[in-house]
Design a protein around this motif. Structure first.
Motif, short mmCIF file in Angstrom:
data_model
loop_
_atom_site.label_atom_id
_atom_site.label_comp_id
_atom_site.label_asym_id
_atom_site.label_seq_id
_atom_site.Cartn_x
_atom_site.Cartn_y
_atom_site.Cartn_z
N TYR A 4 -2.42 3.15 9.41
CA TYR A 4 -2.73 1.79 9.84
C TYR A 4 -3.16 1.81 11.30
O TYR A 4 -2.41 2.28 12.16
CB TYR A 4 -1.48 0.92 9.65
CG TYR A 4 -1.51 -0.43 10.33
CD1 TYR A 4 -2.53 -1.35 10.07
CD2 TYR A 4 -0.50 -0.81 11.22
CE1 TYR A 4 -2.54 -2.59 10.69
CE2 TYR A 4 -0.49 -2.06 11.84
CZ TYR A 4 -1.53 -2.94 11.57
OH TYR A 4 -1.53 -4.16 12.18
N LEU A 57 0.83 -1.22 0.00
CA LEU A 57 0.00 0.00 0.00
C LEU A 57 0.85 1.25 0.00
O LEU A 57 0.54 2.22 -0.69
CB LEU A 57 -0.91 0.01 1.24
CG LEU A 57 -2.28 -0.64 1.10
CD1 LEU A 57 -2.94 -0.71 2.46
CD2 LEU A 57 -3.16 0.13 0.11
N THR A 75 -0.10 5.83 3.92
CA THR A 75 -1.01 4.87 4.54
C THR A 75 -1.09 5.07 6.05
O THR A 75 -0.07 5.22 6.71
CB THR A 75 -0.51 3.44 4.24
OG1 THR A 75 -0.56 3.24 2.81
CG2 THR A 75 -1.37 2.39 4.92
#
Ligand code: AVJ
Length: 329
Positions: free
Chosen positions: A113, A105, A111
Protein backbone atom coordinates in the motif's frame (compact mmCIF):
# COMPACT_ATOMS: atom_id res chain seq x y z
CA UNK A 1 11.04 -4.12 14.59
CA UNK A 2 9.40 -2.30 11.75
CA UNK A 3 11.19 0.73 10.40
CA UNK A 4 9.20 3.74 9.24
CA UNK A 5 8.99 3.60 5.47
CA UNK A 6 8.36 7.12 4.28
CA UNK A 7 9.97 8.26 1.10
CA UNK A 8 10.15 11.93 2.05
CA UNK A 9 10.21 14.72 -0.42
CA UNK A 10 13.76 15.04 -1.84
CA UNK A 11 15.44 18.38 -1.06
CA UNK A 12 15.14 19.65 -4.64
CA UNK A 13 11.41 18.86 -4.56
CA UNK A 14 11.03 20.88 -1.35
CA UNK A 15 12.49 23.85 -3.21
CA UNK A 16 10.32 23.09 -6.25
CA UNK A 17 7.17 22.91 -4.08
CA UNK A 18 7.98 26.32 -2.58
CA UNK A 19 8.64 27.79 -6.01
CA UNK A 20 5.27 26.41 -7.18
CA UNK A 21 3.47 27.97 -4.20
CA UNK A 22 5.12 31.32 -4.94
CA UNK A 23 4.23 31.09 -8.64
CA UNK A 24 0.61 30.20 -7.81
CA UNK A 25 0.37 33.05 -5.29
CA UNK A 26 1.65 35.46 -7.94
CA UNK A 27 -0.74 34.05 -10.53
CA UNK A 28 -3.72 34.08 -8.17
CA UNK A 29 -3.19 37.35 -6.30
CA UNK A 30 -0.77 39.35 -8.39
CA UNK A 31 -3.11 40.54 -11.15
CA UNK A 32 -6.17 42.71 -11.32
CA UNK A 33 -9.36 40.65 -11.46
CA UNK A 34 -10.76 37.88 -9.27
CA UNK A 35 -8.35 36.57 -6.64
CA UNK A 36 -8.01 32.83 -6.32
CA UNK A 37 -5.64 30.14 -5.02
CA UNK A 38 -5.61 26.39 -5.75
CA UNK A 39 -7.34 24.42 -2.95
CA UNK A 40 -4.40 22.06 -2.55
CA UNK A 41 -2.66 24.79 -0.53
CA UNK A 42 -5.30 24.38 2.18
CA UNK A 43 -3.68 21.04 3.06
CA UNK A 44 -0.42 21.87 4.78
CA UNK A 45 0.17 20.03 8.07
CA UNK A 46 -2.14 22.38 9.98
CA UNK A 47 -4.80 22.34 7.25
CA UNK A 48 -4.73 18.54 7.08
CA UNK A 49 -5.26 18.37 10.85
CA UNK A 50 -8.13 20.87 10.60
CA UNK A 51 -9.71 18.78 7.83
CA UNK A 52 -9.47 15.74 10.13
CA UNK A 53 -11.48 17.72 12.66
CA UNK A 54 -14.02 18.73 10.00
CA UNK A 55 -14.49 15.07 9.08
CA UNK A 56 -15.80 14.44 12.60
CA UNK A 57 -18.31 17.31 12.65
CA UNK A 58 -21.93 16.16 12.94
CA UNK A 59 -22.81 18.60 10.11
CA UNK A 60 -20.20 17.09 7.75
CA UNK A 61 -21.45 13.63 6.85
CA UNK A 62 -19.19 13.06 3.85
CA UNK A 63 -16.27 11.22 5.44
CA UNK A 64 -18.47 8.97 7.56
CA UNK A 65 -20.58 8.07 4.50
CA UNK A 66 -17.42 7.20 2.60
CA UNK A 67 -16.24 5.02 5.44
CA UNK A 68 -19.63 3.28 5.82
CA UNK A 69 -19.53 2.30 2.15
CA UNK A 70 -15.97 1.04 2.33
CA UNK A 71 -16.63 -0.91 5.52
CA UNK A 72 -19.68 -2.69 4.14
CA UNK A 73 -18.67 -3.04 0.48
CA UNK A 74 -14.91 -3.70 0.69
CA UNK A 75 -15.21 -7.47 0.09
CA UNK A 76 -17.48 -6.86 -2.93
CA UNK A 77 -15.20 -4.19 -4.34
CA UNK A 78 -12.13 -6.39 -3.89
CA UNK A 79 -14.06 -9.30 -5.42
CA UNK A 80 -14.34 -7.39 -8.70
CA UNK A 81 -10.58 -6.74 -9.03
CA UNK A 82 -8.07 -8.72 -11.00
CA UNK A 83 -5.41 -9.73 -8.49
CA UNK A 84 -2.65 -9.27 -7.52
CA UNK A 85 -2.74 -5.47 -7.21
CA UNK A 86 -0.49 -2.79 -5.81
CA UNK A 87 -2.52 -0.12 -4.02
CA UNK A 88 -1.84 3.61 -4.44
CA UNK A 89 -3.95 6.15 -2.57
CA UNK A 90 -4.11 9.77 -3.74
CA UNK A 91 -4.20 12.20 -0.82
CA UNK A 92 -4.45 9.51 1.82
CA UNK A 93 -4.84 11.92 4.73
CA UNK A 94 -5.06 9.84 7.89
CA UNK A 95 -6.07 6.79 5.82
CA UNK A 96 -8.58 5.63 8.41
CA UNK A 97 -11.30 4.58 5.95
CA UNK A 98 -8.82 2.75 3.74
CA UNK A 99 -8.36 0.06 6.39
CA UNK A 100 -11.43 -1.82 5.13
CA UNK A 101 -10.12 -2.15 1.58
CA UNK A 102 -6.66 -3.18 2.75
CA UNK A 103 -8.02 -5.80 5.15
CA UNK A 104 -10.24 -7.28 2.45
CA UNK A 105 -7.29 -7.38 0.05
CA UNK A 106 -4.93 -8.86 2.63
CA UNK A 107 -7.23 -11.90 2.90
CA UNK A 108 -6.58 -12.60 -0.79
CA UNK A 109 -3.01 -11.50 -1.43
CA UNK A 110 0.16 -10.04 0.09
CA UNK A 111 -0.64 -6.33 -0.25
CA UNK A 112 1.63 -3.34 -0.74
CA UNK A 113 0.00 0.00 0.00
CA UNK A 114 1.47 3.34 -1.12
CA UNK A 115 -0.28 6.34 0.43
CA UNK A 116 0.62 9.46 -1.57
CA UNK A 117 0.27 12.78 0.24
CA UNK A 118 1.94 16.20 0.16
CA UNK A 119 1.65 16.49 3.94
CA UNK A 120 4.33 14.63 5.93
CA UNK A 121 2.16 14.94 9.05
CA UNK A 122 -0.78 13.31 7.25
CA UNK A 123 1.49 10.43 6.21
CA UNK A 124 2.72 10.01 9.79
CA UNK A 125 -0.91 9.80 10.92
CA UNK A 126 -1.60 7.31 8.12
CA UNK A 127 1.30 5.18 9.26
CA UNK A 128 -0.09 5.09 12.80
CA UNK A 129 -3.47 3.98 11.42
CA UNK A 130 -2.36 1.51 8.78
CA UNK A 131 1.38 0.91 9.15
CA UNK A 132 0.93 -2.33 11.06
CA UNK A 133 -1.96 -4.13 9.35
CA UNK A 134 -1.23 -7.85 9.07
CA UNK A 135 -0.37 -8.80 5.50
CA UNK A 136 0.04 -5.19 4.37
CA UNK A 137 3.34 -3.53 3.55
CA UNK A 138 3.06 0.26 4.07
CA UNK A 139 5.22 2.57 1.95
CA UNK A 140 4.40 6.27 2.27
CA UNK A 141 5.21 8.63 -0.60
CA UNK A 142 5.47 12.32 0.23
CA UNK A 143 4.72 13.41 -3.32
CA UNK A 144 2.16 15.15 -5.44
CA UNK A 145 -0.30 12.81 -7.16
CA UNK A 146 1.32 12.44 -10.54
CA UNK A 147 4.87 11.77 -9.36
CA UNK A 148 3.50 9.41 -6.69
CA UNK A 149 1.53 7.39 -9.24
CA UNK A 150 4.52 7.32 -11.60
CA UNK A 151 6.62 5.87 -8.80
CA UNK A 152 4.08 3.16 -7.95
CA UNK A 153 3.61 2.18 -11.59
CA UNK A 154 7.39 1.91 -11.98
CA UNK A 155 7.49 -0.56 -9.09
CA UNK A 156 4.83 -2.94 -10.37
CA UNK A 157 5.82 -6.53 -11.10
CA UNK A 158 5.07 -8.21 -14.43
CA UNK A 159 1.79 -9.77 -13.32
CA UNK A 160 0.64 -6.95 -11.03
CA UNK A 161 -2.25 -4.58 -11.55
CA UNK A 162 -2.48 -1.20 -9.88
CA UNK A 163 -5.51 -0.09 -7.85
CA UNK A 164 -5.67 3.67 -7.38
CA UNK A 165 -7.84 4.94 -4.53
CA UNK A 166 -9.19 8.48 -4.94
CA UNK A 167 -11.62 8.60 -2.07
CA UNK A 168 -13.49 11.22 -0.09
CA UNK A 169 -14.66 13.18 -3.15
CA UNK A 170 -11.32 14.96 -3.35
CA UNK A 171 -12.08 15.07 -7.08
CA UNK A 172 -14.81 17.57 -6.17
CA UNK A 173 -12.11 20.21 -5.72
CA UNK A 174 -11.51 20.18 -9.49
CA UNK A 175 -13.65 22.04 -12.01
CA UNK A 176 -15.55 19.40 -14.02
CA UNK A 177 -13.35 19.87 -17.09
CA UNK A 178 -10.20 19.76 -14.94
CA UNK A 179 -11.45 16.57 -13.29
CA UNK A 180 -11.78 14.94 -16.71
CA UNK A 181 -8.30 16.12 -17.68
CA UNK A 182 -6.88 14.81 -14.40
CA UNK A 183 -8.49 11.38 -14.86
CA UNK A 184 -7.35 11.18 -18.48
CA UNK A 185 -3.81 11.91 -17.35
CA UNK A 186 -4.12 9.29 -14.61
CA UNK A 187 -5.45 6.83 -17.19
CA UNK A 188 -2.39 7.44 -19.38
CA UNK A 189 -0.13 6.52 -16.46
CA UNK A 190 -2.06 3.25 -15.97
CA UNK A 191 -2.42 0.10 -18.06
CA UNK A 192 -5.57 -1.69 -19.26
CA UNK A 193 -7.08 -3.69 -16.40
CA UNK A 194 -5.80 -1.30 -13.70
CA UNK A 195 -8.51 0.06 -11.43
CA UNK A 196 -9.58 3.35 -9.91
CA UNK A 197 -11.90 3.50 -6.91
CA UNK A 198 -13.44 6.96 -7.11
CA UNK A 199 -15.47 8.60 -4.33
CA UNK A 200 -17.99 11.30 -5.29
CA UNK A 201 -20.22 13.30 -2.97
CA UNK A 202 -23.75 13.31 -4.40
CA UNK A 203 -26.18 16.20 -4.73
CA UNK A 204 -28.35 16.73 -1.66
CA UNK A 205 -30.56 19.48 -0.25
CA UNK A 206 -28.79 22.83 0.15
CA UNK A 207 -30.06 22.96 3.72
CA UNK A 208 -27.80 19.99 4.48
CA UNK A 209 -24.86 21.16 2.42
CA UNK A 210 -24.44 24.70 3.72
CA UNK A 211 -23.95 23.82 7.42
CA UNK A 212 -21.50 21.08 6.35
CA UNK A 213 -19.25 23.83 4.98
CA UNK A 214 -20.13 26.54 7.50
CA UNK A 215 -20.34 24.71 10.81
CA UNK A 216 -21.47 26.64 13.89
CA UNK A 217 -18.21 26.00 15.77
CA UNK A 218 -16.14 27.58 13.03
CA UNK A 219 -13.85 24.62 12.22
CA UNK A 220 -14.34 25.06 8.49
CA UNK A 221 -13.77 28.81 8.78
CA UNK A 222 -10.49 28.06 10.59
CA UNK A 223 -9.54 25.58 7.85
CA UNK A 224 -10.21 28.27 5.25
CA UNK A 225 -8.37 31.06 7.11
CA UNK A 226 -5.39 28.75 7.63
CA UNK A 227 -4.55 29.44 4.00
CA UNK A 228 -3.79 33.06 4.96
CA UNK A 229 -1.88 32.01 8.05
CA UNK A 230 0.10 29.56 5.93
CA UNK A 231 1.18 32.40 3.65
CA UNK A 232 2.19 34.35 6.75
CA UNK A 233 4.23 31.37 8.00
CA UNK A 234 5.86 30.32 4.77
CA UNK A 235 6.07 33.49 2.72
CA UNK A 236 6.43 36.12 5.45
CA UNK A 237 3.06 37.64 4.48
CA UNK A 238 1.10 39.86 6.87
CA UNK A 239 -2.51 38.80 6.31
CA UNK A 240 -4.79 39.60 9.24
CA UNK A 241 -7.08 36.52 9.22
CA UNK A 242 -9.55 38.28 11.51
CA UNK A 243 -10.33 40.70 8.69
CA UNK A 244 -11.50 37.96 6.33
CA UNK A 245 -14.88 36.31 6.53
CA UNK A 246 -15.51 32.66 5.69
CA UNK A 247 -18.16 32.60 2.95
CA UNK A 248 -20.02 29.56 1.61
CA UNK A 249 -22.40 29.59 -1.34
CA UNK A 250 -24.20 27.01 -3.43
CA UNK A 251 -23.93 27.49 -7.20
CA UNK A 252 -26.90 25.80 -8.87
CA UNK A 253 -25.40 26.38 -12.30
CA UNK A 254 -22.15 24.60 -11.46
CA UNK A 255 -23.65 22.21 -8.88
CA UNK A 256 -20.99 23.04 -6.35
CA UNK A 257 -20.28 24.61 -3.02
CA UNK A 258 -18.03 27.66 -3.44
CA UNK A 259 -15.83 28.75 -0.57
CA UNK A 260 -14.24 32.16 -0.31
CA UNK A 261 -12.51 34.47 2.14
CA UNK A 262 -14.11 37.89 1.95
CA UNK A 263 -12.20 40.99 3.12
CA UNK A 264 -14.33 42.77 5.69
CA UNK A 265 -12.50 46.08 5.09
CA UNK A 266 -10.10 47.57 2.56
CA UNK A 267 -6.58 46.36 3.22
CA UNK A 268 -3.10 46.02 1.83
CA UNK A 269 -1.11 42.84 2.35
CA UNK A 270 2.59 42.30 1.80
CA UNK A 271 3.86 38.89 0.64
CA UNK A 272 7.66 39.33 0.68
CA UNK A 273 8.68 35.88 -0.60
CA UNK A 274 6.49 36.43 -3.68
CA UNK A 275 7.67 40.02 -3.93
CA UNK A 276 4.03 41.13 -3.94
CA UNK A 277 1.87 43.79 -2.43
CA UNK A 278 -1.81 42.94 -2.72
CA UNK A 279 -4.72 45.27 -2.11
CA UNK A 280 -8.21 44.11 -1.19
CA UNK A 281 -11.19 46.40 -1.54
CA UNK A 282 -13.77 46.15 1.24
CA UNK A 283 -15.92 43.13 0.35
CA UNK A 284 -13.44 41.73 -2.17
CA UNK A 285 -13.12 37.95 -2.14
CA UNK A 286 -10.32 35.43 -2.38
CA UNK A 287 -11.74 32.22 -3.85
CA UNK A 288 -10.20 29.27 -2.02
CA UNK A 289 -12.18 26.12 -2.81
CA UNK A 290 -14.96 24.48 -4.81
CA UNK A 291 -16.67 21.28 -3.79
CA UNK A 292 -18.54 19.80 -6.74
CA UNK A 293 -21.51 17.51 -6.20
CA UNK A 294 -22.46 14.72 -8.56
CA UNK A 295 -25.54 12.93 -9.80
CA UNK A 296 -25.88 9.31 -8.80
CA UNK A 297 -24.61 7.74 -12.03
CA UNK A 298 -22.38 10.58 -13.13
CA UNK A 299 -19.29 8.43 -12.56
CA UNK A 300 -20.45 6.18 -15.42
CA UNK A 301 -20.19 9.11 -17.84
CA UNK A 302 -16.99 10.41 -16.26
CA UNK A 303 -15.50 6.94 -16.79
CA UNK A 304 -16.64 6.82 -20.39
CA UNK A 305 -15.08 10.21 -21.14
CA UNK A 306 -11.73 9.41 -19.53
CA UNK A 307 -10.76 5.92 -20.70
CA UNK A 308 -12.35 3.79 -18.00
CA UNK A 309 -15.53 1.74 -17.69
CA UNK A 310 -17.61 1.71 -14.54
CA UNK A 311 -17.60 -1.80 -13.08
CA UNK A 312 -19.71 -1.08 -10.02
CA UNK A 313 -21.15 1.67 -7.85
CA UNK A 314 -21.96 1.61 -4.13
CA UNK A 315 -24.08 4.37 -2.61
CA UNK A 316 -24.70 5.51 0.96
CA UNK A 317 -28.29 6.60 1.54
CA UNK A 318 -27.87 8.38 4.87
CA UNK A 319 -25.50 10.97 3.36
CA UNK A 320 -25.76 10.44 -0.40
CA UNK A 321 -22.25 9.52 -1.51
CA UNK A 322 -20.95 7.08 -4.13
CA UNK A 323 -17.92 4.85 -4.52
CA UNK A 324 -17.42 3.85 -8.14
CA UNK A 325 -15.03 1.18 -9.35
CA UNK A 326 -13.59 2.19 -12.71
CA UNK A 327 -11.48 -0.17 -14.81
CA UNK A 328 -8.99 1.15 -17.36
CA UNK A 329 -9.54 -0.15 -20.88
C1 AVJ B 1 -11.69 16.99 0.93
C2 AVJ B 1 -12.36 18.20 -1.00
C3 AVJ B 1 -13.71 16.41 -0.18
O1 AVJ B 1 -15.03 19.30 -0.56
O2 AVJ B 1 -15.99 18.39 1.16
C4 AVJ B 1 -14.46 20.18 3.55
C5 AVJ B 1 -12.90 19.66 1.54
N1 AVJ B 1 -13.52 21.86 2.56
N2 AVJ B 1 -14.85 21.31 4.15
C6 AVJ B 1 -14.98 18.75 0.54
C7 AVJ B 1 -13.63 20.53 2.52
C8 AVJ B 1 -14.27 22.31 3.55
C9 AVJ B 1 -13.62 18.42 1.14
N3 AVJ B 1 -12.85 17.53 0.23
Amino acid sequence: MKLPLVATLPADSVAAARAELIADVRAGLGHPGPKTLPPKYLYDDVGSALFEAISRLPEYGLTRADERILRSAAPHIVGRLELPVLVAELGSGSGRKTRWILQALARRQETTYFPIDISAAALAQCERELGRLPGVRWIGLERDYSSGVAEVVARRGRDQRVLVLFLGSTIGNFERTEADAFLRQLRRALAPGDALLLGTDLEKPIARLLPAYDDPGGSTAAFNRNLLVRMNRELGADFDPARFEHEVRWSAAERRIEIRLRATSAQRVRIPAADLEVTFAAGEALWTENSHKYAEHEAVEIARRTGFRCEGEWVDREWPFAESLLIAH
